[in-house]
Motif scaffolding. Sequence first.
Motif, PDB file in Angstrom:
ATOM      1  N   ARG A   1       2.249 -71.367  -2.749  1.00 14.67           N
ATOM      2  CA  ARG A   1       3.564 -72.051  -3.233  1.00 14.67           C
ATOM      3  C   ARG A   1       4.055 -70.842  -4.166  1.00 14.67           C
ATOM      4  N   ILE A   2       5.477 -70.781  -4.425  1.00 12.76           N
ATOM      5  CA  ILE A   2       5.809 -69.965  -5.382  1.00 12.76           C
ATOM      6  C   ILE A   2       6.633 -70.522  -6.401  1.00 12.76           C
ATOM      7  N   ASP A   3       6.000 -70.446  -7.777  1.00  7.74           N
ATOM      8  CA  ASP A   3       6.477 -71.182  -8.752  1.00  7.74           C
ATOM      9  C   ASP A   3       7.295 -70.089  -9.755  1.00  7.74           C
ATOM     10  N   ARG A   4       8.147 -70.609 -10.799  1.00  5.32           N
ATOM     11  CA  ARG A   4       8.641 -69.735 -11.864  1.00  5.32           C
ATOM     12  C   ARG A   4       8.305 -70.589 -13.156  1.00  5.32           C
ATOM     13  N   ARG A   5       7.638 -69.662 -14.199  1.00  3.30           N
ATOM     14  CA  ARG A   5       7.564 -70.274 -15.448  1.00  3.30           C
ATOM     15  C   ARG A   5       8.458 -69.253 -16.452  1.00  3.30           C
ATOM     16  N   ALA A   6       9.368 -69.787 -17.335  1.00  2.00           N
ATOM     17  CA  ALA A   6       9.980 -68.725 -18.011  1.00  2.00           C
ATOM     18  C   ALA A   6      10.719 -67.914 -16.974  1.00  2.00           C
ATOM     19  N   LYS A   7      10.196 -66.512 -17.387  1.00  2.96           N
ATOM     20  CA  LYS A   7      10.760 -65.356 -16.621  1.00  2.96           C
ATOM     21  C   LYS A   7       9.670 -64.776 -15.590  1.00  2.96           C
ATOM     22  N   TYR A   8       8.640 -65.529 -15.440  1.00  4.06           N
ATOM     23  CA  TYR A   8       7.469 -64.861 -14.833  1.00  4.06           C
ATOM     24  C   TYR A   8       7.742 -65.765 -13.445  1.00  4.06           C
ATOM     25  N   LEU A   9       7.244 -64.865 -12.199  1.00  5.93           N
ATOM     26  CA  LEU A   9       7.044 -65.427 -10.808  1.00  5.93           C
ATOM     27  C   LEU A   9       5.499 -65.538 -10.944  1.00  5.93           C
ATOM     28  N   LEU A  10       5.088 -66.956 -10.256  1.00  2.89           N
ATOM     29  CA  LEU A  10       3.832 -67.359 -10.069  1.00  2.89           C
ATOM     30  C   LEU A  10       3.535 -67.791  -8.421  1.00  2.89           C
ATOM     31  N   LEU A  11       2.941 -66.788  -7.831  1.00  3.00           N
ATOM     32  CA  LEU A  11       2.477 -67.057  -6.452  1.00  3.00           C
ATOM     33  C   LEU A  11       0.856 -67.553  -6.325  1.00  3.00           C
ATOM     34  N   ARG A  12       0.901 -68.948  -6.179  1.00  2.00           N
ATOM     35  CA  ARG A  12      -0.254 -69.720  -5.900  1.00  2.00           C
ATOM     36  C   ARG A  12      -0.797 -69.124  -4.665  1.00  2.00           C
ATOM     37  N   LEU A  13      -2.315 -68.713  -4.742  1.00  2.00           N
ATOM     38  CA  LEU A  13      -2.911 -67.863  -3.496  1.00  2.00           C
ATOM     39  C   LEU A  13      -4.027 -68.959  -2.939  1.00  2.00           C
ATOM     40  N   SER A  14      -4.297 -68.939  -1.686  1.00  2.00           N
ATOM     41  CA  SER A  14      -5.470 -69.643  -1.166  1.00  2.00           C
ATOM     42  C   SER A  14      -6.859 -69.421  -1.628  1.00  2.00           C
ATOM     43  N   THR A  15      -6.921 -68.315  -2.331  1.00  2.00           N
ATOM     44  CA  THR A  15      -8.194 -67.634  -2.662  1.00  2.00           C
ATOM     45  C   THR A  15      -8.532 -68.469  -4.358  1.00  2.00           C
ATOM     46  N   GLY A  16      -7.636 -69.362  -5.007  1.00  2.00           N
ATOM     47  CA  GLY A  16      -7.919 -69.919  -6.182  1.00  2.00           C
ATOM     48  C   GLY A  16      -7.265 -69.233  -7.266  1.00  2.00           C
ATOM     49  N   GLU A  17      -6.639 -68.132  -7.171  1.00  2.00           N
ATOM     50  CA  GLU A  17      -6.140 -67.246  -8.091  1.00  2.00           C
ATOM     51  C   GLU A  17      -4.575 -67.304  -7.941  1.00  2.00           C
ATOM     52  N   THR A  18      -4.020 -67.006  -9.134  1.00  2.00           N
ATOM     53  CA  THR A  18      -2.467 -67.177  -9.137  1.00  2.00           C
ATOM     54  C   THR A  18      -1.830 -65.549  -9.344  1.00  2.00           C
ATOM     55  N   TRP A  19      -1.113 -65.167  -8.466  1.00  2.00           N
ATOM     56  CA  TRP A  19      -0.774 -63.826  -8.771  1.00  2.00           C
ATOM     57  C   TRP A  19       0.782 -63.756  -9.620  1.00  2.00           C
ATOM     58  N   ILE A  20       0.608 -63.233 -10.791  1.00  2.00           N
ATOM     59  CA  ILE A  20       1.739 -63.270 -11.663  1.00  2.00           C
ATOM     60  C   ILE A  20       2.434 -62.123 -11.494  1.00  2.00           C
ATOM     61  N   THR A  21       3.733 -62.215 -11.705  1.00  2.00           N
ATOM     62  CA  THR A  21       4.657 -61.052 -11.600  1.00  2.00           C
ATOM     63  C   THR A  21       5.741 -61.241 -12.792  1.00  2.00           C
ATOM     64  N   HIS A  22       6.203 -60.278 -13.653  1.00  2.00           N
ATOM     65  CA  HIS A  22       7.131 -60.220 -14.613  1.00  2.00           C
ATOM     66  C   HIS A  22       7.816 -59.012 -14.187  1.00  2.00           C
ATOM     67  N   LEU A  23       9.281 -59.234 -14.058  1.00  2.00           N
ATOM     68  CA  LEU A  23      10.052 -58.105 -13.411  1.00  2.00           C
ATOM     69  C   LEU A  23      10.429 -57.086 -14.475  1.00  2.00           C
ATOM     70  N   GLY A  24      10.152 -57.354 -15.807  1.00  2.00           N
ATOM     71  CA  GLY A  24      10.428 -56.343 -16.728  1.00  2.00           C
ATOM     72  C   GLY A  24      11.944 -56.204 -16.874  1.00  2.00           C
ATOM     73  N   MET A  25      12.305 -54.630 -16.816  1.00  2.00           N
ATOM     74  CA  MET A  25      13.913 -54.550 -16.895  1.00  2.00           C
ATOM     75  C   MET A  25      14.360 -54.113 -15.551  1.00  2.00           C
TER      76      MET A  25
END
Length: 286
Positions: A52-76
């Motif tokens: 699943r792909i979620d958004r929290r504030a200005k972060y993207l959160l990609l929920r992974l099958s490994t039990g981890e979440t891949w977080i990305t902030h786009l910066g500028m």
Amino acid sequence: MPELPEVETVRRGLTPVLEGATLSRVTVRRPDLRFPFPENFAQRLEGATVLRIDRRAKYLLLRLSTGETWITHLGMTGRFTLDGDPTGQFEDEVPTGGKHEHFVACADLGGRLTRLGYADARRFGFMGLIPTDEVEAHPWFNHLGPEPLGNQFSGAHLIEAFAGRKQNIKVSLLDQTIVAGLGNIYVCEALYRSGISPLTAAGKVTKPRLNRLATEVRHVLDDAIRAGGSTLKDFANVEGGQGYFQHSFDVYGREGQPCRTEACTGTIARIVQGGRSTFYCPRCQK
């Protein structure tokens, strides 16, 4: 810097291609962005399925099958790009991107392969991998206020948060502990729609005005998302297209131009608050 509507636009663009897809051929082309990439980042993403792909504030959160979440902030200047392969397979190596592309992977969704790239000319963005059950407690998220498009955000929330607050309402709305994800552009626009002066102390704004402000915050964000966000300089969606909401700005970037409120003879002014430009109509926004 991309604000909430731009990040939400990216999330919606990634979702049809990445949700349910398995990642492979992950390549990290430099050791860091704003911060170093997580240890063994490529190896930890290899073979993972994006649930699943979620958004929290200005972060993207990609929920992974490994039990981890891949977080990305786009910066500028961070930007994800998608390049589909109509044959369903890439021959030899994955196609290469530009000189500012620092991350690339393949996403396999039912045999349909898509090349996922991340470019960031100024490298103010960053990525992380956090155990999914620890995301809310992580320092990036544990201080954030409610989402402005979520059920917890309302006039009542603003009334409580601003009670007795002497700081001006413009800067107060940018406080991420009060509302998560609001940025400079959309705060200016929401205050204009609400008829509230950005100079007013947050604790002095009346309850009816705060109720209206909460509604207008939602409206302006919804309008911006429908327009694909705002492209002032660097922002582009995952297909490389621009947002169009900048053509609908009532105040932002319109210093010296006539107010758009019917029968108002005011002129849009620009001041600096908290180190950021504020645009407003001194006549309409009392």
